[in-house]
Design a protein around this motif. Sequence first.
Motif, PDB file in Angstrom:
ATOM      1  N   THR A   1      -0.360 -13.948   4.886  1.00  0.00           N
ATOM      2  CA  THR A   1      -0.701 -14.750   3.704  1.00  0.00           C
ATOM      3  C   THR A   1      -1.333 -13.897   2.622  1.00  0.00           C
ATOM      4  OG1 THR A   1      -1.054 -16.692   5.109  1.00  0.00           O
ATOM      5  CG2 THR A   1      -2.015 -16.746   2.897  1.00  0.00           C
ATOM      6  N   ARG A   2      -2.285 -13.054   3.011  1.00  0.00           N
ATOM      7  CA  ARG A   2      -2.960 -12.203   2.026  1.00  0.00           C
ATOM      8  C   ARG A   2      -1.998 -11.183   1.415  1.00  0.00           C
ATOM      9  NH1 ARG A   2      -8.595 -12.708   2.464  1.00  0.00           N
ATOM     10  NH2 ARG A   2      -8.858 -14.976   2.528  1.00  0.00           N
ATOM     11  N   ALA A   3      -1.053 -10.689   2.226  1.00  0.00           N
ATOM     12  CA  ALA A   3      -0.086  -9.723   1.703  1.00  0.00           C
ATOM     13  C   ALA A   3       0.767 -10.357   0.611  1.00  0.00           C
ATOM     14  CB  ALA A   3       0.799  -9.202   2.832  1.00  0.00           C
TER      15      ALA A   3
ATOM     16  N   ILE B   1       2.037  -7.648  -2.259  1.00  0.00           N
ATOM     17  CA  ILE B   1       2.566  -6.525  -1.485  1.00  0.00           C
ATOM     18  C   ILE B   1       3.953  -6.852  -0.955  1.00  0.00           C
ATOM     19  CG2 ILE B   1       2.173  -5.080   0.552  1.00  0.00           C
ATOM     20  CD1 ILE B   1      -0.827  -5.561   0.171  1.00  0.00           C
ATOM     21  N   LEU B   2       4.154  -8.104  -0.553  1.00  0.00           N
ATOM     22  CA  LEU B   2       5.444  -8.554  -0.036  1.00  0.00           C
ATOM     23  C   LEU B   2       5.763  -9.929  -0.603  1.00  0.00           C
ATOM     24  CD1 LEU B   2       5.144  -7.724   3.787  1.00  0.00           C
ATOM     25  CD2 LEU B   2       6.553  -6.510   2.138  1.00  0.00           C
ATOM     26  N   LYS B   3       7.052 -10.277  -0.564  1.00  0.00           N
ATOM     27  CA  LYS B   3       7.456 -11.642  -0.875  1.00  0.00           C
ATOM     28  C   LYS B   3       7.304 -12.498   0.382  1.00  0.00           C
ATOM     29  CE  LYS B   3      10.715 -10.190  -4.431  1.00  0.00           C
ATOM     30  NZ  LYS B   3      12.136 -10.164  -4.862  1.00  0.00           N
TER      31      LYS B   3
ATOM     32  N   LEU C   1       8.769  -9.863   9.020  1.00  0.00           N
ATOM     33  CA  LEU C   1       8.112  -8.687   9.598  1.00  0.00           C
ATOM     34  C   LEU C   1       7.801  -8.896  11.074  1.00  0.00           C
ATOM     35  CD1 LEU C   1       5.453  -7.476   6.992  1.00  0.00           C
ATOM     36  CD2 LEU C   1       7.619  -6.413   7.567  1.00  0.00           C
ATOM     37  N   SER C   2       7.942  -7.840  11.847  1.00  0.00           N
ATOM     38  CA  SER C   2       7.489  -7.887  13.239  1.00  0.00           C
ATOM     39  C   SER C   2       5.961  -7.900  13.262  1.00  0.00           C
ATOM     40  CB  SER C   2       8.014  -6.675  14.004  1.00  0.00           C
ATOM     41  OG  SER C   2       7.427  -5.485  13.488  1.00  0.00           O
ATOM     42  N   ASP C   3       5.395  -8.272  14.397  1.00  0.00           N
ATOM     43  CA  ASP C   3       3.934  -8.335  14.502  1.00  0.00           C
ATOM     44  C   ASP C   3       3.302  -6.968  14.246  1.00  0.00           C
ATOM     45  OD1 ASP C   3       4.137 -10.982  15.043  1.00  0.00           O
ATOM     46  OD2 ASP C   3       3.735 -10.811  17.203  1.00  0.00           O
ATOM     47  N   GLN C   4       3.937  -5.897  14.760  1.00  0.00           N
ATOM     48  CA  GLN C   4       3.371  -4.567  14.574  1.00  0.00           C
ATOM     49  C   GLN C   4       3.409  -4.155  13.108  1.00  0.00           C
ATOM     50  OE1 GLN C   4       1.824  -2.590  17.053  1.00  0.00           O
ATOM     51  NE2 GLN C   4       1.172  -1.645  15.136  1.00  0.00           N
TER      52      GLN C   4
ATOM     53  N   ALA D   1       3.348  -6.197  10.618  1.00  0.00           N
ATOM     54  CA  ALA D   1       2.353  -7.021   9.935  1.00  0.00           C
ATOM     55  C   ALA D   1       0.954  -6.428  10.112  1.00  0.00           C
ATOM     56  CB  ALA D   1       2.401  -8.452  10.470  1.00  0.00           C
ATOM     57  N   LEU D   2       0.671  -5.921  11.312  1.00  0.00           N
ATOM     58  CA  LEU D   2      -0.627  -5.276  11.533  1.00  0.00           C
ATOM     59  C   LEU D   2      -0.801  -4.068  10.620  1.00  0.00           C
ATOM     60  CD1 LEU D   2      -1.076  -5.315  15.432  1.00  0.00           C
ATOM     61  CD2 LEU D   2      -2.507  -6.467  13.750  1.00  0.00           C
ATOM     62  N   ASN D   3       0.270  -3.331  10.404  1.00  0.00           N
ATOM     63  CA  ASN D   3       0.182  -2.125   9.577  1.00  0.00           C
ATOM     64  C   ASN D   3      -0.072  -2.430   8.112  1.00  0.00           C
ATOM     65  OD1 ASN D   3       0.571  -0.395  11.742  1.00  0.00           O
ATOM     66  ND2 ASN D   3       2.795  -0.392  11.525  1.00  0.00           N
ATOM     67  N   LEU D   4       0.088  -3.700   7.709  1.00  0.00           N
ATOM     68  CA  LEU D   4      -0.186  -4.063   6.319  1.00  0.00           C
ATOM     69  C   LEU D   4      -1.655  -3.883   5.955  1.00  0.00           C
ATOM     70  CD1 LEU D   4       1.970  -7.307   5.951  1.00  0.00           C
ATOM     71  CD2 LEU D   4       2.365  -5.111   4.838  1.00  0.00           C
ATOM     72  N   ILE D   5      -2.544  -3.872   6.951  1.00  0.00           N
ATOM     73  CA  ILE D   5      -3.967  -3.740   6.639  1.00  0.00           C
ATOM     74  C   ILE D   5      -4.291  -2.366   6.054  1.00  0.00           C
ATOM     75  CG2 ILE D   5      -4.596  -5.381   8.447  1.00  0.00           C
ATOM     76  CD1 ILE D   5      -5.522  -3.054  10.150  1.00  0.00           C
ATOM     77  N   PHE D   6      -3.362  -1.410   6.193  1.00  0.00           N
ATOM     78  CA  PHE D   6      -3.597  -0.078   5.646  1.00  0.00           C
ATOM     79  C   PHE D   6      -3.111   0.061   4.206  1.00  0.00           C
ATOM     80  CE2 PHE D   6      -3.159   0.629  10.278  1.00  0.00           C
ATOM     81  CZ  PHE D   6      -4.420   1.153  10.514  1.00  0.00           C
ATOM     82  N   GLU D   7      -2.527  -1.026   3.651  1.00  0.00           N
ATOM     83  CA  GLU D   7      -2.066  -0.958   2.265  1.00  0.00           C
ATOM     84  C   GLU D   7      -3.256  -0.925   1.315  1.00  0.00           C
ATOM     85  OE1 GLU D   7       1.080  -0.651   1.154  1.00  0.00           O
ATOM     86  OE2 GLU D   7       1.667  -0.452   3.263  1.00  0.00           O
ATOM     87  N   SER D   8      -3.072  -0.227   0.195  1.00  0.00           N
ATOM     88  CA  SER D   8      -4.153  -0.078  -0.787  1.00  0.00           C
ATOM     89  C   SER D   8      -4.553  -1.433  -1.362  1.00  0.00           C
ATOM     90  CB  SER D   8      -3.692   0.853  -1.910  1.00  0.00           C
ATOM     91  OG  SER D   8      -4.698   0.995  -2.877  1.00  0.00           O
ATOM     92  N   GLY D   9      -5.856  -1.707  -1.358  1.00  0.00           N
ATOM     93  CA  GLY D   9      -6.383  -2.942  -1.921  1.00  0.00           C
ATOM     94  C   GLY D   9      -6.302  -4.142  -1.012  1.00  0.00           C
ATOM     95  N   PHE D  10      -5.753  -3.965   0.203  1.00  0.00           N
ATOM     96  CA  PHE D  10      -5.603  -5.107   1.103  1.00  0.00           C
ATOM     97  C   PHE D  10      -6.910  -5.379   1.846  1.00  0.00           C
ATOM     98  CE2 PHE D  10      -4.621  -7.270   5.037  1.00  0.00           C
ATOM     99  CZ  PHE D  10      -3.705  -8.225   4.639  1.00  0.00           C
ATOM    100  N   THR D  11      -7.290  -6.665   1.930  1.00  0.00           N
ATOM    101  CA  THR D  11      -8.453  -7.071   2.710  1.00  0.00           C
ATOM    102  C   THR D  11      -8.279  -8.509   3.150  1.00  0.00           C
ATOM    103  OG1 THR D  11     -10.867  -7.340   2.722  1.00  0.00           O
ATOM    104  CG2 THR D  11      -9.736  -7.771   0.642  1.00  0.00           C
ATOM    105  N   THR D  12      -8.824  -8.825   4.316  1.00  0.00           N
ATOM    106  CA  THR D  12      -8.807 -10.215   4.791  1.00  0.00           C
ATOM    107  C   THR D  12     -10.144 -10.893   4.567  1.00  0.00           C
ATOM    108  OG1 THR D  12      -9.421  -9.462   7.008  1.00  0.00           O
ATOM    109  CG2 THR D  12      -7.081  -9.729   6.561  1.00  0.00           C
TER     110      THR D  12
END
Length: 698
Positions: A472-474, A479-481, A488-491, A493-504
């Motif tokens: 949802t945050r992505a 970052i994504l549509k 996206l696979s679960d793995q 999706a987990l890697n999205l947390i390393f994108e610049s400016g991403f936070t939950t």
Amino acid sequence: MSRPPDDRSSELRALFFESAGELLQSLNEAGLELEARPADEEVIRRLRRAVHTLKGDSAACGFHKLSELAHELEDVLSPQVAQARGADLVELVLAAADCFGAMLTAYQRNAKLPSLDALRAMIRRLREEPGAVASPAEDTAHLPARFAWTEYEQLMISEAVHRGEPVYNIALRIDPNSLMRAAAFQLIRNVLHGSGTVIALRPEDNVAAATVDIVEAALASGQAEEKLLHHCRIPSIVSDVRIERVSAAQMPEHELLGDLLEAQAADLAVSAAGGAEIVGAAKPANPRSAAAAVAESTLRVDAARIDTVMNLVGELIIGKSMLNRTLTEFDQKHARDPVRAKLADAMAFQARILDELHKCVLKIRMVPVEQLFRRFPRVVRDVAKQCGKDVALEVSGQNTDLDKSILDSLAEPLMHLVRNAVDHGIEPADARLTVGKPARGTVYLNAYHQGTQVVIEVRDDGRGIDLALVRTRAVEKGILKADEAQRLSDQDALNLIFESGFTTASEITEVSGRGIGMDVVRTVMDRLKGTVQVSSQKGRGATFQLRAPLTLASIQTLLFRVGGRLFAVPLSSVVEITRITEVEIHKVDQREVLRLREQILTLVRLNHLSHLRSIESQPAKKKNFVIVIGAAEKRFGMVVDSLVGEEELVIKALPGEIVSTDLVSGASILGDGTVVLILNVPAILSRLARAIPLGAIA
């Protein structure tokens, strides 16, 4: 030729800053121990020793503000304060460690010192607390002392008192843990002589001090009683001090003092001379001889010097490769020459010694990861307190070694991971109790070797990462549509947390929420030619694995050619090598893929990824080599023209004006002078991920 005073001063200050960092770490560790055991007097003594050393060293280097602040802190470090105000004393010690650290940074950068008002206010509150700091009489009333001075000594004391000089009877108990009583007595005597005029002293020499627990002295001094008490409390030498001021009413009339002194002068001359001989024998001729007598088992060396030696060893390895190639040519042309066998023996001997030298230099650069882990108990404690949580830290694998430069680089990403584990991962105590977990959360730090890499794990037993929230945050961050996020696979999706400016995080706090922490982790690991991998189980916690090479100085590689150019890839990243025909390569969404057993691999061609121009024409081949590269959980295949073989390469950094692409992490030189470009696998993976959807990389 002696060095100028400025050179000596700069060298002294460099040593001071290095040792001061260790002292601050000791302060942090002792402060955390004091929080767990407020009544432990040994912890108090360790704190006093660290602060006392910092005070003296900073004064010697001319940092008087730091020395004065350490002096004020030393006054309140006592068992009485710890028992009366233990929690406040812990806060004071940890705040002082932070303040000292900020002052040291300011001194190093010639910047403005931070404000000391808040810390001084904390010290003042503890000092003024009723009953917190016992008076000298209350603190030492239990210390037995007779002060049985001779008639001559009593007359000397009386003379000083009637002249208006303050005279004190002082009793000092030698710390029972002190192993060298004579040396302790010598230090006590030096302190007394530095505080005023010693009129009487028991025992009188070092020999008698070996069997005595209490030292008694009569001292004429203009210093205040509190200051004398402070000077006499020598850390790890004196355990108790008792000071009593001598009043005029206690002294007998002394009109005939002058006559008595003259009458006894002759009798005392002999004994005084004998005593002087004993004292002179006990006093070392060189004040530094005591320190010099203790040989240190470690040697401090500037890291730049070790890097220089490592660079020279690298040049020797290149030279060894050149000699080997020359010997091969000589062998081909003069196979029956008797000199050939001698050259081969000499080369084998040199190679063996050079390999040992290389290993020794690498070991010098290696340090235990404990040096990095030691700072995190304080970090976990502070962040947990800010977040209102109860969190423990468990550490293992502290003796795992890795390169000092890599260790320093890992400090920042590990700091972000540990802080996030406490802030995002661990739930509040009531939420943990609701789901059947213990109220106290735990963060685990572990390090171990795996092949030619070191793996550092940060794990927590918290709530885990909410993949639905991540998706949802992505989408919200652009970052994504929405449809891409759901595919996206679960793995991935987990890697999205390393994108610049991403936070939950729902709100920005002092701890986190700005979306820069995980981006920093990935950036640093890419620079180190390492990887970061994350796994999570909802309700059971998350695990982050940082994988980095043991050293950046040399590396085992696989050599191959593409477009006539010679490349190398770290052998630790190579999963397997296979040969394929063109018909086995398929195109899906304008990208080349290969079905290898039950796995779909994206194929990479360096000339397509970085617009590499061939320097020689390559004939069409029926079969191509594919090197399967593994980075973290990702796999991809690299299509190459030919394989050259395995070789250990000494890495040389390349300036940006020579190689502008991030796909190359460095270069090396072979024995025949050929330059080899070393590929940066994480950068290739990152470029690949940006060029095509992440799901295409199996």
